[in-house]
Design an enzyme around this catalytic site. Structure first.
Site, PDB file in Angstrom:
ATOM      1  CD1 TRP A  11      -2.344  -5.919 -12.693  1.00  0.00           C
ATOM      2  CD2 TRP A  11      -0.862  -4.333 -12.151  1.00  0.00           C
ATOM      3  NE1 TRP A  11      -1.119  -6.531 -12.601  1.00  0.00           N
ATOM      4  CE2 TRP A  11      -0.184  -5.575 -12.272  1.00  0.00           C
ATOM      5  CE3 TRP A  11      -0.142  -3.192 -11.811  1.00  0.00           C
ATOM      6  CZ2 TRP A  11       1.181  -5.705 -12.072  1.00  0.00           C
ATOM      7  CZ3 TRP A  11       1.230  -3.321 -11.614  1.00  0.00           C
ATOM      8  CH2 TRP A  11       1.880  -4.558 -11.741  1.00  0.00           C
ATOM      9  CB  SER A  12      -2.325  -6.311  -8.659  1.00  0.00           C
ATOM     10  OG  SER A  12      -1.820  -7.148  -7.645  1.00  0.00           O
ATOM     11  CG  MET A  13      -3.483  -5.759  -3.570  1.00  0.00           C
ATOM     12  SD  MET A  13      -2.822  -5.178  -1.998  1.00  0.00           S
ATOM     13  CE  MET A  13      -2.262  -6.730  -1.293  1.00  0.00           C
TER      14      MET A  13
END
Length: 299
Positions: free
Chosen positions: A196-198
C-alpha cells in the site's frame, strides 16, 4: 481513469478469457471503473446484477472432491465471505522484530489443512509511509484461507522509501521460505507481493528485481517511477480522490507503463486510505484472491 462509467444496473466482471475463473465484480456505487489490459486485449464482460452466471460450489463440495482449490471453486459467493472463511483453516505465527532479518517483524498466516495440495505460493504484504502492519494485515487471513502462505509485515522504519520497502518485501519472502513452520509448504518460485502507498511502489520495484515474483497488487502505489520495465502481472488498486498519490501522477502512469498482464480498479470517492484498514476488504479481496490464483496458482 476510464471516461465511460458503468450503468447502475450493471457490474463489471473480470473476463473468463483473462482469468479462466469465476469471480464477482462490484456495483458501480462502489467502484468507478475496472480496467483490464492483458498482453492481448480481451473484452470486459458486463452482466446484470440479477444474472446467475457464476457457478457456486459450497465449501462442503470442495471437501468431497479435493483439498485443493480449482478454478471453478473461486466464485463470487465464496469470495464474499468475511475474514478467513475460505476453504482452508488458517493459523498464525508471530515474527518478532528481533528475529526478522531485513524487515520489522510481522505475522505469518498459513493454511493448516492444505497437505494434499503440494507446494503453495508465498506472498508478502507491506504497509505504506508512516504506517504499520495493522493497515494491511487483513490480506493475511483472507489469502491464507484460499491456499497461500502469507506474511504481513512492519517496516524497519515507518519512513522507509519505496525501494527500501522492495528490499524488505524480498527479505520477508526469504523469511517464510526458510521458516521452520511453513517453509516446506512454499514453492520458492511462485511468489507474490502486495503493498500500500510506498509499499505499493516497493511491490512495483520488487517485481523488476525478483523473477520468482509471479504477481503483485500495488495499492495506491507511490514511487518516483525510477525503476526498470515492469512486466509482472499486476492488479492496480487506486482511489478516486487520492490526494497523496494522485492517480494522474502515480497509479495511472504505472498502469500505463506496465507491459505485462494487468488490471486496474478504482474505488469511487475513495481517499488514499481506501484499500487499508479493512475499509474495502470484501470488495478488493474478490479480484485480489482471484488474480493471485490466476498467476501464482496456489494449488
Amino acid at each position: 481513469m476510464l471516461k465511460n462509467t458503468v450503468s447502475p444496473r450493471l457490474i463489471t466482471a473480470i473476463s473468463a478469457l483473462l482469468f479462466s475463473i469465476n469471480v464477482s465484480a462490484v456495483t458501480s456505487n462502489e467502484v468507478t471503473q475496472i480496467k483490464v489490459l492483458p498482453k492481448k486485449a480481451l473484452p470486459i464482460k458486463e452482466l446484470s446484477t440479477k444474472d446467475s452466471a457464476f457457478k457456486v460450489l459450497t465449501k462442503s463440495s470442495v471437501a468431497t472432491t479435493s483439498n485443493c482449490i480449482t478454478d471453478s471453486v473461486i466464485t463470487a459467493t465464496e469470495l464474499s465471505d468475511t475474514r478467513d472463511n475460505g476453504p482452508f483453516s488458517v493459523a498464525r505465527k508471530h515474527v518478532p522484530r528481533q528475529l526478522a532479518n531485513g524487515f520489522g517483524g510481522g505475522t505469518i498466516h498459513y493454511p493448516t489443512n492444505a497437505g494434499g495440495c503440494g507446494l503453495l505460493g508465498g506472498i508478502a504484504v507491506i504497509p505504506g509511509y508512516v504506517s504499520y502492519e495493522a493497515s494491511i494485515k487483513w490480506w493475511g487471513p483472507r489469502l491464507a484461507s484460499w491456499g497461500f502462505v502469507v506474511i504481513t509485515i512492519n517496516t524497519n522504519s515507518i519512513y522507509d522509501d519505496p525501494d527500501n520497502r522492495a528490499t524488505q518485501l524480498s527479505a520477508a519472502l526469504d523469511h517464510i521460505i526458510d521458516d521452520s513452520t511453513v517453509g516446506n509448504q512454499i514453492d520458492s518460485q511462485r511468489l507474490g507481493a502486495i503493498g500500500w502507498s510506498m509499499g505499493g511502489g516497493g511491490a512495483l520495484r520488487l517485481a523488476t528485481e525478483r523473477s520468482a515474483v509471479r504477481a503483485i497488487i500495488p495499492q495506491t502505489p507511490y514511487h518516483n517511477k525510477d525503476y526498470a520495465d515492469m512486466d509482472t502481472p499486476a492488479l492496480f488498486i487506486s482511489c478516486q480522490n487520492d490526494r497523496i498519490a494522485s492517480n494522474k501522477k502515480h497509479s495511472d502512469v504505472f498502469y500505463s507503463h506496465a507491459s505485462g498482464p494487468k488490471m486496474k480498479i478504482e474505488i469511487k470517492n475513495g481517499s488514499h486510505f481506501c484499500p487499508s484498514y479493512r475499509f474495502n476488504e470484501i470488495l478488493l479481496s474478490k479480484p485480489g484472491i482471484a488474480f493471485m490464483h490466476r498467476y501464482i496458482r496456489a494449488c
